[in-house]
Design an enzyme around this catalytic site. Structure first.
Site, PDB file in Angstrom:
ATOM      1  N   ASP A  49       0.733  -1.204   0.080  1.00 24.02           N
ATOM      2  CA  ASP A  49      -0.151   0.070   0.055  1.00 24.02           C
ATOM      3  C   ASP A  49       0.681   1.163   0.012  1.00 24.02           C
ATOM      4  O   ASP A  49       2.011   1.154  -0.274  1.00 24.02           O
ATOM      5  CB  ASP A  49      -1.057  -0.143   1.228  1.00 24.02           C
ATOM      6  CG  ASP A  49      -0.202  -0.445   2.329  1.00 24.02           C
ATOM      7  OD1 ASP A  49       0.763   0.163   2.797  1.00 24.02           O
ATOM      8  OD2 ASP A  49      -0.932  -1.220   3.187  1.00 24.02           O
ATOM      9  N   LYS A  85      -4.771   3.412  -0.603  1.00 22.65           N
ATOM     10  CA  LYS A  85      -5.904   4.317  -0.916  1.00 22.65           C
ATOM     11  C   LYS A  85      -5.406   5.193  -2.085  1.00 22.65           C
ATOM     12  O   LYS A  85      -4.433   5.353  -2.156  1.00 22.65           O
ATOM     13  CB  LYS A  85      -5.838   5.236   0.233  1.00 22.65           C
ATOM     14  CG  LYS A  85      -6.678   4.702   1.202  1.00 22.65           C
ATOM     15  CD  LYS A  85      -6.842   5.800   2.184  1.00 22.65           C
ATOM     16  CE  LYS A  85      -7.178   5.309   3.716  1.00 22.65           C
ATOM     17  NZ  LYS A  85      -7.111   6.402   4.858  1.00 22.65           N
ATOM     18  N   MET A 104      -1.108   9.282  12.435  1.00 21.09           N
ATOM     19  CA  MET A 104      -2.280   9.580  11.538  1.00 21.09           C
ATOM     20  C   MET A 104      -2.918  10.768  12.199  1.00 21.09           C
ATOM     21  O   MET A 104      -4.000  10.737  12.241  1.00 21.09           O
ATOM     22  CB  MET A 104      -3.262   8.447  11.493  1.00 21.09           C
ATOM     23  CG  MET A 104      -2.690   7.242  10.831  1.00 21.09           C
ATOM     24  SD  MET A 104      -3.764   5.938  10.797  1.00 21.09           S
ATOM     25  CE  MET A 104      -3.239   4.973  12.171  1.00 21.09           C
TER      26      MET A 104
END
Ligand code: SAH
Length: 459
Positions: free
Chosen positions: A248, A270, A383
């Site tokens: 990813d 994503k 995050m």
């Protein structure tokens, strides 16, 4: 070829070492390890010889009679004349002789070795450049897992029965390749010989009945925060073994390039806010590929078990009884802070360190603020960029001084690393923050002030 490489059985055989110093000790130790009966001729012995069992010492200067009955001799004195005499006398009697660091007087040389007994790799430059061979050995040392010893011993246990059951030599070679490159070998390497044995026996049975089909496996591997040099040896080994790679956004390009050239690469991250594949889809894909018999690499940024949902991915595998292993990686908190010159703990600034996720859910952060806002503690927020303003405000509200140092690190450990520093009071107002690119890590606490002194990485 200047020398013939051979491996000599010296078990129970007389071997002579002339010299009583450090070099002689090293050579004697090697001979003892190989099971030789070692006799040392030297007027005096280095006291460290005391720790070496099973040697015999003759406290004399070398005489040719000492060579009687020796299978080989090593001259390791610091006296050139003695070394030369040993060499000449031994050659007269056709006894193989090695004079340390003097190839001209040697009839054999002692190679540099990589020891994974019973597997043994020997290196030699024929005396041309021992340092070069040592460097080469160092390289291979990182590539050959320590567990190859166990793997070779394990194979030896079944060699005969495989020979009996798989009669065709070509088929037998393929059988062993499947064992040594597949889940059975991985089980042995991870210390589970019992399961490995069960799997091998079942594979052998299927081989006899002709219903053998290859079994897949999954490697859940932590790729670290970005710098390829921070990969573990194990990660690299499995990366070069896998047929399919699922990766990813967090996996840096140079790291992806280190997977097998011909492996199929599937992006499961994503794309501009859309999930290409929801987590469920990734879990299912891992299962499907493994059931097709593939060796599947799930490559994850940092450590797979730290904010990585690694646990969920392997839960599904366990349900399907698919063989898997997990390789820890350097997590962002550790790698990124180090490359930013921020130690996570420090006697004067922080006795504890806490990792949290600052992910926003319905525009709020579900965190234990009381626990976070403790003195002498470093907080690392994964995050957290989107919720930065709220994060700083809440920490101040729960008692941390507004002057507490804080930093945001963008793409730490990579050539794009950038660090923006400030305090809880002013960090979110810093105009630079808006220009940062993901991924970013927030570090809060007194340790951030050490950065001025400890910065070493300049991307
Ligand atoms: N399993 C990963 C974390 C996954 S969560 C690990 O152990 O590191 C993703 C978050 O990790 C990002 O939003 C960011 O906060 C952090 N992160 C990962 N790599 C980073 C890097 N190179 N620089 C800065 N932050 C990073």
């Amino acid at each position: 070829m200047d020398y013939l490489p051979i491996f000599l059985n010296v078990k129970g055989k007389n071997c002579l070492v002339v010299g009583g110093g450090e070099v002689a000790l090293r050579k004697s130790r090697l001979l003892v390890q190989a099971g030789a009966l070692v006799t040392i001729v030297a007027p005096e012995l280095d006291p460290a010889f005391a720790g070496l069992a099973g040697i015999q010492h003759i406290p004399e200067r070398f005489k040719h009679g000492h060579l009687d009955g020796s299978l080989l001799v090593i001259a390791a004195t610091n006296d050139d004349d003695t070394n030369e005499t040993v060499s000449r006398e031994a050659k007269l009697r056709n006894i193989p002789v090695n004079v340390v660091d003097n190839p001209a007087q040697c009839s054999f040389i002692v190679p540099s070795i990589l020891d994974r007994s019973p597997i043994m790799v020997a290196f030699s430059s024929g005396g041309a450049s021992p340092v070069l061979t040592r460097m080469l050995r160092g390289k291979l040392e990182t590539l050959v897992p320590q567990g190859y010893s166990k793997l070779a011993t394990f194979s030896a246990r079944f060699r005969q029965s495989v020979k009996t059951h798989v009669i065709n030599p070509a088929k037998r070679r393929i059988f062993w390749e499947n064992v040594l490159e597949g889940p059975i070998a991985e089980k042995v390497l991870s210390g589970d010989e019992k399961s490995a044995e069960t799997m091998l026996l079942s594979m052998l049975e299927k081989e006899s009945t002709g219903e053998q089909k290859s079994i897949g496996e999954v490697f859940l591997v932590g790729a670290g925060p970005g710098d390829p040099d921070l990969l573990t040896f194990k990660a690299l080994r499995l990366m070069q073994k896998a047929d399919v790679v699922l990766y990813d956004n967090l996996v840096s390009k140079p790291i992806l390039e280190m997977t097998r050239r011909d492996a199929q690469r599937i992006f499961v991250g994503k794309m501009r806010g859309n999930h290409t594949l929801p987590q469920e889809g990734i879990n299912d894909l891992l299962v499907r590929l493994a059931l097709e018999g593939k060796r599947v690499l799930r490559l994850k940024g940092g450590d797979p078990f730290i904010f990585g949902r690694g646990g969920e991915e392997i839960e599904k595998l366990a349900e399907h009884k698919i063989s898997f292993q997990v390789v820890p990686g350097i997590t962002a908190a550790s790698g990124v802070s180090t490359y930013a010159g921020i130690p996570l703990t420090h006697r004067d600034y922080a006795q504890s360190c806490i990792f949290v996720t600052g992910h926003l859910k319905d525009n709020s952060m579900d965190l234990d603020w009381e626990m976070l806002a403790r003195p002498k503690q470093t907080i690392v927020v994964y995050m957290g960029l989107q919720g930065l303003e709220m994060l700083c405000a809440k920490l101040i509200q729960h008692g941390l001084p507004g002057s507490t140092p804080a930093a945001i690190v963008q793409q730490g450990t990579t050539p794009n690393q950038r660090v923006v520093c400030g305090t809880l009071d002013n960090l979110s107002n810093n105009t630079e923050v808006a220009t940062l690119h993901a991924p970013t890590l927030i570090i809060i606490g007194g340790v951030v002030s050490l950065r001025k002194k400890l910065t070493w990485f300049q991307p």
